[in-house]
Design an enzyme around this catalytic site. Structure first.
Site, PDB file in Angstrom:
ATOM      1  N   HIS A 178       0.836  -1.226   0.000  1.00 47.75           N
ATOM      2  CA  HIS A 178       0.000   0.000   0.000  1.00 47.75           C
ATOM      3  C   HIS A 178       0.861   1.263   0.000  1.00 47.75           C
ATOM      4  O   HIS A 178       0.409   2.314   0.434  1.00 47.75           O
ATOM      5  CB  HIS A 178      -0.936   0.041   1.210  1.00 47.75           C
ATOM      6  N   LYS A 207      16.112  21.543 -10.229  1.00 48.27           N
ATOM      7  CA  LYS A 207      15.476  20.325 -10.713  1.00 48.27           C
ATOM      8  C   LYS A 207      16.445  19.361 -11.390  1.00 48.27           C
ATOM      9  O   LYS A 207      17.379  19.759 -12.073  1.00 48.27           O
ATOM     10  CB  LYS A 207      14.360  20.677 -11.722  1.00 48.27           C
ATOM     11  N   GLU A 231      10.141   8.514 -16.871  1.00 44.90           N
ATOM     12  CA  GLU A 231       8.780   8.952 -17.217  1.00 44.90           C
ATOM     13  C   GLU A 231       8.412   8.496 -18.624  1.00 44.90           C
ATOM     14  O   GLU A 231       7.281   8.083 -18.889  1.00 44.90           O
ATOM     15  CB  GLU A 231       8.681  10.475 -17.117  1.00 44.90           C
ATOM     16  N   SER A 271      15.496  21.756 -15.509  1.00 47.64           N
ATOM     17  CA  SER A 271      14.327  22.567 -15.821  1.00 47.64           C
ATOM     18  C   SER A 271      14.810  23.929 -16.305  1.00 47.64           C
ATOM     19  O   SER A 271      15.813  24.440 -15.827  1.00 47.64           O
ATOM     20  CB  SER A 271      13.459  22.726 -14.575  1.00 47.64           C
TER      21      SER A 271
END
Ligand code: ARG
Length: 475
Positions: free
Chosen positions: A173, A300, A307, A294
Site C-alpha cells: 500500500h 530540478k 517517465e 528545468s
C-alpha cells in the site's frame, strides 16, 4: 449536387466537381484519396529485406521443382540482390503508385532483368507473400526483444549482487511494511523480465511456421515444395491450412501481448524510479546521463527517461488493442483491413526496444542512497512483525495474541514519539512482563532482513544465491 459558380466553371470546364468540403486538393475525384488510403509503401518498406529473402527462397524452390527454369531463377535471385543493394544504399525510388513493398520490389526487378521477373510470382500471391514477410519481421523483433531483455536482466543482477545487503523499506500500500534489501527488490524485476522472455519464446514457437505457398487463399495447382521454402527460411514447418495462413495475425498479437505485459513491468519499475528520485524519497540518484534540468527551476533533476518508459507502455498497449480491434470482425480469409497490422506493430517494437534499453541504462547508472534507505527502513515500526514473531518463538505465545501485543507496543512507541527499536526494556515490559532484553536482537532492520531466510525470502545470503541462479538460468 455540385454548386456551379462562374469561378469553378471557368477554372475547370469539364472536370468532375470535387467535394466542396474537402476536395480542394484533389484533381481526379476519388482516385487520389483512393491511392492514399490504399498505399502501404510509406510504412511497409520496412519489410524490404524479408520480402526479398522470401522471394529468393520462392524462386529457388520454383526452379528446383522445374516450375521455372534455373536460368530464370538465377537472374531473379541476382536481380533481387541488386534491388536490396539499391534500397540499402538509399538509391531506390519508392513509388506510391506501386502501392506496397511487394510491387515496388517486383517492378524494379523487372526493370533490371526484364521478362524473367514476371515468373517470380508463379504459385504465389501477395496474400501469402505479406503473411510471410510480416512473420519473418515479427520473428526478428521477438528475437531482438529477447536479447534486449537479457541485457536488462544482466544490469539488474549485477546491481542486485552489489546491493544484496543494502537495507531498504519494503512497502505494501506504499506504507512501510517490512525491511528488505535493494538487491532483493531488483531481483523481483529479474523474475518478471524472465517470465516476459518466456512469453516471447512461447510466441516464437507458435509463430515459426511458414505461410508461403498458401498463395491467394486456397493453395496452388503448381507442384511447389512448401517444406523446402519453410526450411530455407528457418521455419520449423509449413503452416497446415492455406486459409488460416493468409488470414491470421495472431503471431503479431502474441508478440504485442508479450511486449505489453513486459511494458507494464517496465512501467511499474519506471514509476518506482520516479518516486525514488524525488526530494521526498531520495532513495536513488540518477546521474546527469539519465536526467534533465528545468528551464526555470535550477534545482530540478528530472527523471525523464523513467517517465518516458512509463509512457511508452501506453503506446505498446495501445498497439495491441489497435490490432485486436482490426482483427476482431474479419471473415476469412484476407481482407485489406489486415494491412493495418504493420504500423502499430512497428511502432510498438520501436517503443519497446527504446524502453528496455533506457531502463538498462538507468539501472546501470542508478546509485542507491544506502543511508537514506536504511533510515527509511527503520521508520514506521517496520520490525513490528519481528517483535510478534519473537514473542511466538521465545515466549510460546500464539501468533494472533503476539500480533496484538506488538500492536500495543507500536501504540506506546507512537505515544512516546520514538521508533519501536528505540524503546527501553521497561517500555516493553509495561506492554508485557514476559518480554526480555533478548528482544532487542530482532528489532534492528539488519537482523530483520537477515532473518528472512525462507526460500525466496529477503535475506542477503538468499539474494546472492538467487542472483547466481538467475545468471545461470537466464544469461
Ligand atoms: N499491402 C498489402 C498488405 O499489407 C499486401 C497484400 C495485398 N493483397 C491483396 N489482396 N490486395 O496487406
Amino acid at each position: 449536387m455540385a454548386r456551379k459558380t462562374s469561378k469553378t466553371s471557368a477554372r475547370s470546364a469539364n472536370a468532375r466537381p470535387a467535394n466542396a468540403l474537402w476536395g480542394g486538393r484533389f484533381s481526379g475525384g476519388m482516385a487520389a484519396i483512393m491511392e492514399q488510403i490504399n498505399a502501404s509503401i510509406d510504412f511497409d518498406r520496412r519489410l524490404y529485406a524479408e520480402d526479398i529473402q522470401g522471394s529468393i527462397a520462392h524462386a529457388e524452390m520454383l526452379a528446383a521443382q522445374s516450375i521455372i527454369s534455373k536460368v530464370d531463377a538465377k537472374a531473379i535471385v541476382k536481380g533481387l540482390k541488386r534491388v536490396q543493394g539499391e534500397i540499402e544504399a538509399g538509391r531506390f525510388k519508392f513509388s506510391r503508385a506501386l502501392e506496397d513493398i511487394h510491387m515496388n520490389v517486383e517492378s524494379r526487378l523487372s526493370e533490371i532483368i526484364g521478362k524473367p521477373a514476371g515468373r517470380l510470382h508463379t504459385a504465389r500471391s501477395r496474400n501469402d507473400q505479406v503473411a510471410l514477410d510480416f512473420r519473418l519481421w515479427v520473428r526478428r523483433a521477438v528475437d531482438e526483444a529477447d536479447v534486449a531483455l537479457a541485457d536488462l536482466q544482466t544490469a539488474l543482477i549485477d546491481k542486485a549482487e552489489a546491493h544484496a545487503g543494502t537495507i531498504m523499506p519494503g512497502f505494501t500500500h506504499l506504507q512501510s511494511a517490512q525491511p528488505t534489501t535493494f538487491g532483493h527488490h531488483l531481483m523481483a524485476y529479474v523474475e518478471m523480465f524472465g517470465r516476459d522472455r518466456g512469453r516471447l519464446r512461447d510466441a516464437r514457437r507458435r509463430l515459426n511456421e511458414c505461410p508461403l505457398g498458401a498463395a491467394a487463399l486456397a493453395g496452388t495447382s503448381f507442384p511447389i515444395d512448401r517444406h523446402r521454402t519453410a526450411k530455407a527460411l528457418g521455419f520449423d514447418r509449413p503452416t497446415a491450412n492455406s486459409l488460416d495462413s493468409v488470414s491470421d495475425r495472431d503471431f503479431a498479437l502474441e508478440f504485442l501481448a508479450a511486449a505489453s505485459i513486459s511494458a507494464v513491468h517496465l512501467s511499474r519499475f519506471a514509476e518506482e524510479i520516479v518516486i525514488w528520485c524525488s526530494a521526498q524519497f531520495r532513495f536513488v540518484k540518477l546521474s546527469d546521463a539519465f536526467t534533465t534540468g528545468s528551464s526555470i527551476m535550477p534545482q530540478k533533476r528530472n527523471p525523464d527517461a523513467a517517465e518516458l518508459v512509463r509512457a511508452k507502455a501506453g503506446r505498446i498497449i495501445g498497439a495491441l488493442n489497435a490490432l485486436l480491434i482490426v482483427m476482431k470482425g474479419l471473415p476469412l480469409t484476407y481482407g485489406k483491413d489486415m494491412q493495418e497490422d504493420k504500423e502499430p506493430t512497428f511502432d510498438a517494437t520501436d517503443a519497446f526496444a527504446l524502453a528496455v534499453a533506457a531502463m538498462a541504462g538507468m539501472v546501470r547508472d542508478m546509485q542507491p542512497n544506502a543511508a537514506v534507505l536504511r533510515a527509511a527502513a527503520a521508520q514506521g515500526h517496520a520490525t513490528a512483525t519481528d517483535l510478534a514473531d519473537w514473542c511466538v518463538r521465545s515466549l510460546g505465545i500464539p501468533f494472533r495474541e503476539a500480533h496484538h501485543l506488538a500492536g500495543r507496543a507500536v501504540r506506546l512507541a507512537e505515544q512516546k514519539g520514538v521508533d519501536l527499536a528505540e524503546m527501553t526494556l521497561a517500555d516493553f515490559r509495561s506492554v508485557d512482563r514476559r518480554i526480555t532484553r533478548a528482544v532487542f536482537k530482532v528489532l534492528t532492520v539488519e537482523r530483520s532482513a537477515a532473518s528472512r531466510t525462507s526460500y525466496g525470502g529477503t535475506a542477503p545470503a538468499n539474494v546472492r544465491r538467487q542472483a547466481k541462479a538467475a545468471r545461470k538460468a537466464w544469461l
